[in-house]
Motif scaffolding. Structure first.
Motif, short mmCIF file in Angstrom:
data_model
loop_
_atom_site.label_atom_id
_atom_site.label_comp_id
_atom_site.label_asym_id
_atom_site.label_seq_id
_atom_site.Cartn_x
_atom_site.Cartn_y
_atom_site.Cartn_z
N ASP A 154 0.97 -1.12 -0.04
CA ASP A 154 0.07 -0.06 -0.06
C ASP A 154 0.85 1.16 0.13
O ASP A 154 1.90 1.33 0.55
CB ASP A 154 -0.82 -0.02 1.07
N THR A 156 0.67 5.93 -0.71
CA THR A 156 0.00 6.93 -0.95
C THR A 156 0.72 7.92 -1.81
O THR A 156 1.93 8.47 -1.65
CB THR A 156 -0.46 7.81 0.57
N SER A 209 -8.23 3.00 -6.10
CA SER A 209 -7.80 4.00 -5.30
C SER A 209 -8.98 4.50 -4.17
O SER A 209 -10.15 4.68 -4.52
CB SER A 209 -7.07 5.02 -5.87
N ALA A 246 -4.84 13.62 -2.42
CA ALA A 246 -4.04 12.47 -1.71
C ALA A 246 -4.71 11.04 -2.35
O ALA A 246 -5.86 11.18 -2.10
CB ALA A 246 -4.01 12.29 -0.28
N HIS A 248 -4.71 7.09 -2.01
CA HIS A 248 -4.22 5.90 -1.24
C HIS A 248 -4.43 4.77 -2.23
O HIS A 248 -5.70 4.43 -2.60
CB HIS A 248 -5.13 5.72 -0.07
#
Length: 679
Positions: A154, A156, A209, A246, A248
């Motif tokens: 994972d 960001t 995402s 942002a 993720h």
């Protein structure tokens, strides 16, 4: 705030395979002296270093408000930060002071790939591979950035922007006021005040995402432009930085896009990329088909040529940006470059439209020297622009067989000649004694050596410059040939015979070279410059083989360099070998020894006339290698006379066009002799 991603389930098309690729090593990609250029065909452009670093005030996205001029800049660079397991890497980079770089982008480089001159930057950060491709879809005024991210865990990705609000020619001495209008996946940024402009940024995230739209928190940011320092220009910008989104990302492969400018003009960014690659492939294939020289040099120059051809709103036709980043469209440059930009690349419609632009902009027999970048009008201070226009017109008609166009503009050609005979602006008039062309007025420079510093005209060349006489003879011959082809009697036959005989006044028997200029009173200027070669390369210029050989010998000794021809002989006491520093120093040397690439094509033309094919190829080797030195895939405007460091515009229209013309002519000559061309 979390918002849903767009284009759910929309397939991402696979773009066609590019015609050619060029890979830059990590070290070459870090070079902040090199630049990449993208254009939109409207005069707008985006430029940076290969790694995406802004290096001059023109870096970023410059959008044309009145195509192809009035270019305004708001978006300098994306800000990209990757967070993997708490480890943050800034993928961007820019200088805040000389040698002080913010961001990790340069140190994370794997390489940069140029696919049909579209750049792709590849980085490795925290085990994540991040690939970014950027391009400008045609006629959209927008820049598209496509990201491909391959992460084993994972991660960001935070996206923001480095912003300003100004004309492209200037930096902001104070932090500009900006207003942000968030809209989920689209952010609009506007300046303040009555002359404010705006730009939109639209995010297209991957399906898997989770997106968080950030509240813009604009902060002042100092940016240093190192290439402006080298030019003695203001080199510090007071910009604005802010985060925007942002993303993720779960472990896996992801594709996302950021569109800057006017996203509504772009549509699906991946479709736009596939269309642009296909368009570029067709440009290369068409050039291959027309010129018959199928190699990477032809492909590179054909693609580079495309960047200079733009739509002019005021004439609703095609024009030519003389050079990026700071020039607008110039008449002389357009006509000299027309053969390479359009005829050798199979763009006959563009050639006709380009000719129409300048044929429709004549004033008292003169064509615009340049259109103003602020859109306010044009300058008509050129003696050679209209003469090059007539030469280019004949080349187009000969290749296209467009008899209708010839018929329409034969009288235009005659009108230009009559204005020159009667006398037009700036003392431009035919000498009634010999039929040659006089030109010159105090404080005005009319030939391509046209630098003026305040009241100082550096190389005035008033009187009868040698290449102007050759262009005058060419114009008279074109009128004669067009008239005969259309079944009409030539209108200036007697004048042509008189002027042709008078041309030999320019021969200097003592130095076995042609004078550069004859003053109005007959006083000769024996300066050795490339202008005699420009004259002799034109097909109607009278000269015997011994004079061609003598001109080549002198040019080889005094003017020839690996990258072009000096503008003044090395042995001349006025020779200035340094091109650099402040504008005053640069302009003083501009035509007093500085090397220009475009006249090299005239030199190779003469070598080919004399059967010296191998010498012609050798003369081009350095300039072909230079394609990857400064403006990648392009040819610089000038080089310093002594050090051969590139200067001026990194992307220059007539440099590209004339190198392509010379390369094709030499390759065809090699093919005729059974020799293989070299790249």
């Amino acid at each position: 705030m979390t918002v849903p991603p767009p284009f759910l389930g929309t397939p991402i098309p696979v773009a066609p395979v590019p015609m050619f690729s060029r890979r830059l090593s990590p070290q070459d990609a870090r070079d902040l002296g090199r630049e990449v250029l993208l254009t939109d065909g409207l005069g707008g452009f985006a430029m940076s270093s290969p790694a995406g670093v802004p290096t001059r005030c023109y870096s970023g996205l410059a959008r044309s408000l009145t195509p192809p001029v009035q270019r305004h800049l708001m978006f300098i660079s994306p800000l990209e930060t990757l967070d993997v397991a708490g480890h943050r890497s800034e993928l961007h980079a820019f200088e805040v002071a000389p040698g002080t770089v913010e961001g990790d982008g340069l140190n994370l480089l794997s390489h940069v790939e140029l696919n049909d001159l579209i750049p792709t930057r590849v980085q490795l950060a925290g085990g994540v591979r991040v690939q970014r491709t950027w391009f400008m879809p045609r006629h959209t005024g927008s820049l598209v950035l496509l990201y491909d991210i391959d992460t084993p865990q994972d991660a960001t990705l935070m996206l923001g922007a480095l912003l300003t609000h100004r004309d492209m020619h200037h930096v902001c001495a104070h932090t500009p006021g900006l207003e942000f209008l968030p809209g989920g996946l689209e952010m609009s940024v506007s300046g303040l005040g009555p002359d404010a402009h705006s730009v939109a940024l639209r995010l297209y995230p991957p399906e898997a995402s989770r997106i968080q739209a950030l509240v813009p928190r604009p902060a002042p940011q100092r940016v240093h432009f190192r290439l402006d320092t080298a030019r003695g220009a203001p080199d510090t910008e007071r910009a604005v930085r802010t985060g925007l989104w942002a993303l993720h990302l779960p472990a896996g492969r992801h594709r996302l896009a950021l569109v800057v400018g006017d996203p509504g003009n772009v549509g699906n960014p991946w479709n736009a990329y596939a269309e642009e690659i296909e368009r570029r492939r067709l440009l290369v294939l068409r050039a291959f088909s027309v010129c018959g020289v199928q190699d990477s040099v032809t492909a590179t120059l054909a693609l580079s040529a495309d960047s200079f051809l733009v739509y002019r709103q005021s004439t609703q036709a095609v024009s030519v940006i003389a050079g990026y980043p700071w020039f607008a469209d110039w008449g002389r440059d357009s006509m000299i470059a027309l053969t390479g930009l359009t005829l050798l690349t199979g763009r006959l419609d563009d050639a006709r439209a380009l000719l129409s632009t300048y044929l429709g902009s004549l004033r008292r027999g003169l064509t615009p020297n340049n259109f103003h970048d602020d859109g306010s009008g044009a300058e008509y201070n050129t003696v050679d622009g209209a003469l090059w226009l007539i030469t280019a017109l004949e080349r187009y008609v000969r290749l296209s067989g467009d008899r209708e166009f010839a018929q329409t503009h034969l009288e235009t050609v005659r009108g230009i000649i009559r204005h020159h005979l009667d006398g037009t602006d700036h003392g431009i008039r035919a000498d009634p004694q010999d039929g040659l062309l006089l030109a010159g007025a105090a404080g005005v420079q009319l030939t391509w050596m046209d630098v003026k510093i305040h009241d100082w005209v550096v190389t005035p060349r008033h009187g009868k410059p040698v290449e102007i006489q050759a262009l005058w003879l060419a114009a008279l011959n074109v009128e004669s040939r067009m008239s005969e082809a259309l079944g009409q009697p030539p209108a200036f036959a007697a004048l042509l015979l008189r002027a042709r005989a008078a041309f030999m006044q320019l021969w200097n028997p003592d130095d076995q070279h042609f004078y550069d200029v004859l003053a109005a009173d007959g006083t000769p200027d024996a300066s050795v410059r490339p202008n005699a070669l420009l004259a002799l390369a034109l097909p109607d210029t009278p000269a015997v083989p011994a004079q061609l050989d003598a001109a080549l010998l002198t040019a080889g000794r005094e003017l020839l360099t690996p990258l072009g021809l000096r503008t003044l002989a090395l042995s001349d006491p006025r020779y200035l070998g340094n091109y650099g520093g402040s504008q005053l120093v640069r302009d003083a040397a501009y035509h007093q020894g500085t090397v220009w690439p475009w006249p090299l094509a005239a030199y190779t033309d003469l070598l080919l006339k004399r059967g010296r094919v191998a010498d012609a190829r050798a003369a081009l080797d350095g300039l072909i290698a230079h394609l990857w030195d400064a403006g990648l895939g392009s040819v610089s405007e000038v080089f310093s006379g002594s050090t051969l460091l590139p200067g001026g515009c990194s992307f220059q229209a007539w440099s590209v066009a004339e190198l392509l013309r010379a390369h094709v002519a030499v390759a065809q000559a090699e093919k005729g002799r059974g020799e293989g061309s070299r790249e």
